[in-house]
Design a protein around this motif. Structure first.
Motif, mmCIF file in Angstrom:
data_model
loop_
_atom_site.group_PDB
_atom_site.id
_atom_site.type_symbol
_atom_site.label_atom_id
_atom_site.label_comp_id
_atom_site.label_asym_id
_atom_site.label_seq_id
_atom_site.Cartn_x
_atom_site.Cartn_y
_atom_site.Cartn_z
ATOM 1 N N SER A 146 -2.458 -5.554 2.058
ATOM 2 C CA SER A 146 -3.127 -4.481 2.790
ATOM 3 C C SER A 146 -3.837 -3.525 1.844
ATOM 4 O O SER A 146 -4.964 -3.087 2.111
ATOM 5 C CB SER A 146 -2.099 -3.731 3.643
ATOM 6 O OG SER A 146 -2.705 -2.691 4.370
ATOM 7 N N ALA A 147 -3.194 -3.194 0.713
ATOM 8 C CA ALA A 147 -3.809 -2.276 -0.243
ATOM 9 C C ALA A 147 -5.008 -2.905 -0.936
ATOM 10 O O ALA A 147 -6.025 -2.230 -1.165
ATOM 11 C CB ALA A 147 -2.773 -1.842 -1.276
ATOM 12 N N ARG A 150 -8.222 -2.860 1.350
ATOM 13 C CA ARG A 150 -8.257 -1.555 2.007
ATOM 14 C C ARG A 150 -9.492 -1.413 2.898
ATOM 15 O O ARG A 150 -10.619 -1.731 2.506
ATOM 16 C CB ARG A 150 -8.250 -0.458 0.948
ATOM 17 C CG ARG A 150 -8.230 0.949 1.503
ATOM 18 C CD ARG A 150 -8.232 1.960 0.386
ATOM 19 N NE ARG A 150 -8.128 3.315 0.897
ATOM 20 C CZ ARG A 150 -8.166 4.404 0.137
ATOM 21 N NH1 ARG A 150 -8.298 4.270 -1.189
ATOM 22 N NH2 ARG A 150 -8.069 5.607 0.676
ATOM 23 N N ASN A 151 -9.227 -0.927 4.129
ATOM 24 C CA ASN A 151 -10.259 -0.648 5.130
ATOM 25 C C ASN A 151 -11.026 -1.887 5.584
ATOM 26 O O ASN A 151 -12.116 -1.767 6.159
ATOM 27 C CB ASN A 151 -11.252 0.415 4.613
ATOM 28 C CG ASN A 151 -10.599 1.763 4.428
ATOM 29 O OD1 ASN A 151 -9.662 2.114 5.152
ATOM 30 N ND2 ASN A 151 -11.068 2.521 3.444
ATOM 31 N N ASP A 155 -6.485 -5.364 6.467
ATOM 32 C CA ASP A 155 -5.752 -4.105 6.283
ATOM 33 C C ASP A 155 -5.468 -3.454 7.622
ATOM 34 O O ASP A 155 -4.346 -2.995 7.887
ATOM 35 C CB ASP A 155 -6.579 -3.179 5.383
ATOM 36 C CG ASP A 155 -5.905 -1.835 5.167
ATOM 37 O OD1 ASP A 155 -4.652 -1.783 5.176
ATOM 38 O OD2 ASP A 155 -6.612 -0.828 4.993
ATOM 39 N N ARG A 248 1.998 -0.282 0.579
ATOM 40 C CA ARG A 248 0.554 -0.051 0.601
ATOM 41 C C ARG A 248 0.207 1.283 -0.052
ATOM 42 O O ARG A 248 -0.704 1.365 -0.887
ATOM 43 C CB ARG A 248 0.049 -0.077 2.048
ATOM 44 C CG ARG A 248 -1.450 0.162 2.183
ATOM 45 C CD ARG A 248 -1.874 0.195 3.654
ATOM 46 N NE ARG A 248 -3.305 0.355 3.787
ATOM 47 C CZ ARG A 248 -3.928 1.527 3.784
ATOM 48 N NH1 ARG A 248 -3.221 2.654 3.643
ATOM 49 N NH2 ARG A 248 -5.247 1.599 3.901
ATOM 50 N N SER A 249 0.937 2.341 0.321
ATOM 51 C CA SER A 249 0.654 3.663 -0.261
ATOM 52 C C SER A 249 0.908 3.674 -1.768
ATOM 53 O O SER A 249 0.116 4.229 -2.537
ATOM 54 C CB SER A 249 1.522 4.725 0.422
ATOM 55 O OG SER A 249 1.266 4.781 1.803
ATOM 56 N N LEU A 252 -1.863 1.626 -3.611
ATOM 57 C CA LEU A 252 -3.126 2.374 -3.641
ATOM 58 C C LEU A 252 -3.091 3.504 -4.664
ATOM 59 O O LEU A 252 -4.088 3.774 -5.346
ATOM 60 C CB LEU A 252 -3.421 2.929 -2.245
ATOM 61 C CG LEU A 252 -3.884 1.924 -1.193
ATOM 62 C CD1 LEU A 252 -4.054 2.613 0.159
ATOM 63 C CD2 LEU A 252 -5.188 1.268 -1.616
ATOM 64 N N GLU A 253 -1.949 4.164 -4.782
ATOM 65 C CA GLU A 253 -1.826 5.243 -5.762
ATOM 66 C C GLU A 253 -1.917 4.706 -7.181
ATOM 67 O O GLU A 253 -2.569 5.303 -8.049
ATOM 68 C CB GLU A 253 -0.506 5.979 -5.560
ATOM 69 C CG GLU A 253 -0.328 7.166 -6.485
ATOM 70 C CD GLU A 253 0.967 7.908 -6.224
ATOM 71 O OE1 GLU A 253 1.267 8.830 -7.014
ATOM 72 O OE2 GLU A 253 1.674 7.572 -5.257
ATOM 73 N N LEU A 255 -3.381 1.894 -8.147
ATOM 74 C CA LEU A 255 -4.718 1.343 -8.389
ATOM 75 C C LEU A 255 -5.706 2.399 -8.855
ATOM 76 O O LEU A 255 -6.700 2.079 -9.534
ATOM 77 C CB LEU A 255 -5.247 0.675 -7.113
ATOM 78 C CG LEU A 255 -4.643 -0.678 -6.740
ATOM 79 C CD1 LEU A 255 -5.135 -1.130 -5.376
ATOM 80 C CD2 LEU A 255 -4.985 -1.723 -7.805
ATOM 81 N N SER A 256 -5.442 3.655 -8.526
ATOM 82 C CA SER A 256 -6.348 4.736 -8.933
ATOM 83 C C SER A 256 -6.013 5.314 -10.302
ATOM 84 O O SER A 256 -6.698 6.234 -10.759
ATOM 85 C CB SER A 256 -6.312 5.854 -7.888
ATOM 86 O OG SER A 256 -5.017 6.443 -7.816
#
Length: 361
Positions: A146-147, A150-151, A155, A248-249, A252-253, A255-256
């Motif tokens: 899902s991550a 994303r969008n 996902d 997922r959260s 995503l964190e 990955l940034s």
């Protein structure tokens, strides 16, 4: 300087470096073990106090209406079970008995509480272990997918499904699953841990699947697995939704973060970046949620166990509470508290293994 002397000095340097790297982890584990021991004493105190604060009289609940109306019978009951002593003395006797491995005698089964728990805990452990294993495999994989998408459509589908699983009441899902897959379709096994007429394997661990393998009883093993699947999937549904959203959260964190961008800028393969950089950084919050979910599965399966007639810890706790069986209630509370302590200790140890920063903080 001779070559052997130089090689010996190099070996000593490597050995000293490895020892220095191990010391923070050893100190970290010792601290966590010491904290767990102190918390275990606190668990006994909290369990004892909360059990005795519950409104009601155990003598009235266990003697029945006719006997409880006799003051002499009530006084004799309280004397036999030590309920006429002050609470500090009762707690001291409780700790003394606990140190000998004596959790008291159940007033509903009239046998030692430890004997009842030895039968109930493995049944719940077997169910919860399979549920958390399936939850980790499906939930973490779904969260990562899902991550990474994303969008996109995948996902959105996974997020809707995870929200649906988290929102569905577990007891309702258990009723629907039992009605559809057992009663209507006949795809799943019935209630209980084994079919009627199937003999349980020799008790070694209390886990029917493990004991059947140890005894070489493969028919019993597959029969036990068939009874495990449906209640385990029901328990898995809620936990999968929870782990999917948290994974997922967390991904995503990570990955940034700058170090992930730097790894990609160096030209490392995407699989290497994902496994060694992204997943390792995202595992810490995921492990926390998984540990709490596993503890909740072990202690909160009352309704699912009741629907599937699973003779586990949840049903035993419910019967003990409704009959005001104080020794059994305290035994269940102690087991649940100890489970959470061990789960939290395991999570702390995994912190130190995965994230070196946790060892020196």
């Amino acid at each position: 300087m001779s070559a052997p002397a130089s090689a010996d000095r190099a070996r000593r340097r490597r050995s000293g470096s490895a020892s220095r790297h191990r010391r923070p982890l050893v100190r970290f584990l010792c601290r966590r073990a010491g904290v767990a021991l102190l918390l275990a004493v606190g668990v006994t105190l909290v369990t004892f106090v909360l059990t005795n604060l519950v409104p009601g009289d155990p003598a009235t609940a266990n003697l029945g209406e006719q006997a409880s109306s006799d003051p002499a019978a009530v006084a004799e009951y309280r004397r036999q079970h030590g309920l006429d002593q002050p609470l500090p003395i009762q707690y001291a006797r409780y700790l003394e008995d606990l140190a000998r491995g004596d959790l008291g005698q159940s007033q509903q089964s009239h046998q030692p509480v430890l004997t009842d728990l030895r039968a109930a805990v493995p049944a719940t452990m077997e169910l919860a272990a399979l549920a958390i294993l399936l939850s980790l495999l499906v939930g973490v994989a779904s969260g990562v997918v899902s991550a990474l998408h994303r969008n996109r459509l995948g996902d959105h589908v996974l997020r809707v499904l995870s929200l649906l699983f988290v929102s569905m009441p577990t007891f309702w899902l258990a009723l629907v699953a039992f009605y559809v897959f057992f009663d209507q379709l006949g795809w799943a096994a019935g209630s209980g841990r084994l079919d009627p007429g199937v003999t349980a394997p020799a008790n070694v661990t209390g886990l029917y699947t493990v004991d059947a393998v140890l005894a070489g009883q493969w028919f019993t093993f597959w029969n036990a697995v068939s009874h495990l699947i449906l209640p385990a999937l029901v328990l898995t549904a809620h936990t999968v939704g929870l782990l999917t959203r948290f994974t997922r959260s967390a991904v995503l964190e990570v990955l940034s973060q700058d170090y992930v961008r730097s790894a990609r800028a160096k030209g490392l393969p995407e699989r290497t970046v994902l496994v060694h950089y992204v997943l390792r950084g995202a595992l810490v919050p995921v492990i926390t949620v998984a540990g709490l979910a596993f503890g909740a599965l072990l202690s909160g399966t009352v309704l699912v166990e009741s629907i599937f007639a699973w003779p586990g810890l949840g049903g035993y706790a419910f019967r003990s509470a409704t009959t005001f069986d104080l020794p059994a209630v305290m035994g269940v509370g102690l087991v649940i508290g100890t489970i959470y302590l061990f789960v939290n200790l395991a999570v702390d140890v995994l912190y130190g293994v995965i994230d070196p920063r946790a060892r020196v903080q």
